[in-house]
Scaffold this motif. Sequence first.
Motif, PDB file in Angstrom:
ATOM      1  N   UNK A  45       0.811  -1.262  -0.074  1.00  0.00           N
ATOM      2  CA  UNK A  45      -0.176   0.125  -0.001  1.00  0.00           C
ATOM      3  C   UNK A  45       0.971   1.216  -0.081  1.00  0.00           C
ATOM      4  N   UNK A  46       1.914   1.434   1.005  1.00  0.00           N
ATOM      5  CA  UNK A  46       2.860   2.447   0.762  1.00  0.00           C
ATOM      6  C   UNK A  46       3.492   2.679  -0.341  1.00  0.00           C
ATOM      7  N   UNK A  47       3.905   1.743  -1.285  1.00  0.00           N
ATOM      8  CA  UNK A  47       4.434   1.462  -2.360  1.00  0.00           C
ATOM      9  C   UNK A  47       3.613   2.220  -3.563  1.00  0.00           C
ATOM     10  N   UNK A  48       2.309   1.700  -3.503  1.00  0.00           N
ATOM     11  CA  UNK A  48       1.399   2.101  -4.512  1.00  0.00           C
ATOM     12  C   UNK A  48       1.085   3.616  -4.370  1.00  0.00           C
ATOM     13  N   UNK A  53       1.542   6.782  -7.159  1.00  0.00           N
ATOM     14  CA  UNK A  53       0.968   7.970  -6.817  1.00  0.00           C
ATOM     15  C   UNK A  53      -0.660   7.418  -7.148  1.00  0.00           C
ATOM     16  N   UNK A  54      -1.092   6.218  -6.584  1.00  0.00           N
ATOM     17  CA  UNK A  54      -2.511   5.944  -6.528  1.00  0.00           C
ATOM     18  C   UNK A  54      -2.709   6.138  -5.076  1.00  0.00           C
ATOM     19  N   UNK A  55      -3.189   7.434  -4.672  1.00  0.00           N
ATOM     20  CA  UNK A  55      -3.400   7.493  -2.962  1.00  0.00           C
ATOM     21  C   UNK A  55      -4.445   6.529  -2.648  1.00  0.00           C
ATOM     22  N   UNK A  56      -5.472   6.648  -3.116  1.00  0.00           N
ATOM     23  CA  UNK A  56      -6.792   5.832  -2.637  1.00  0.00           C
ATOM     24  C   UNK A  56      -6.620   4.534  -2.338  1.00  0.00           C
ATOM     25  N   UNK A  57      -5.909   3.819  -3.487  1.00  0.00           N
ATOM     26  CA  UNK A  57      -5.582   2.445  -3.793  1.00  0.00           C
ATOM     27  C   UNK A  57      -4.616   2.083  -2.574  1.00  0.00           C
TER      28      UNK A  57
END
Length: 234
Positions: A45-48, A53-57
């Motif tokens: 999640x931190x990586x994404x 740059x997919x904050x919500x996901x």
Amino acid sequence: MNRRVLIGALFLIIGAVLTLDNLDIFDFHLPGYLFRWHTFLVVIGIFIATVREKLGVGITLIIVGGIFLLNDMADYYGWDFDFRDIFRLWPLVFVAVGASLILKRTSHNRDYEKKNIDGSHDLDYVDELAVFGGAERMVTSKQFKGGKLTSIFGGTDLNLMNADLNHGTNVLDVFILFGGCDIRVPSDMNVKVKVTAIFGGFSDERKMIADNEANNGKELIVQGLVLFGGGSVK
């Protein structure tokens, strides 16, 4: 400093620490809860959220993994914590998804303004959203430049059989959460699939791939994230 460099340095440090611990060079007394599946979910999640740059996901994965991580930490440190209370926060998943959609829309609006300045047409792009339902789109543009497909508890069907790509690299970004997505392309279209799937799948099901010199210098990159869902290029 570039975020990719920061994340890369973090992974290097973690890998080095774990290796030294396994070789008994240093004894870090790392707690067992750091080696569970939910910790991996938080890291992803931190990586994404940062690199992709997919904050919500990213926030959604951090919340889901963090719930189970917090429960293990409570057991390990003897905290007065009832795991069942965490489930009262489950609506935050919708908050995370909503934030992601808003950010996607804001980014799309900026792209749209830029396209208008460049003289491009909106028909050359797609921005389909399917939530608790289905969305179908047929594209006939001869200069298709990509766009966004979002499926949340729903399905999206994109038909590019009568379309042609713009010269250069064109990107189609997909996000699937408990849903599905089918992308139909001509047999001679140069398509590369670079989708990350977590508890789901995204496959290239084309039965025939033909060569066409007219398509040299044109490619479509299908990228994005699949969570508890599936998709395909046909």
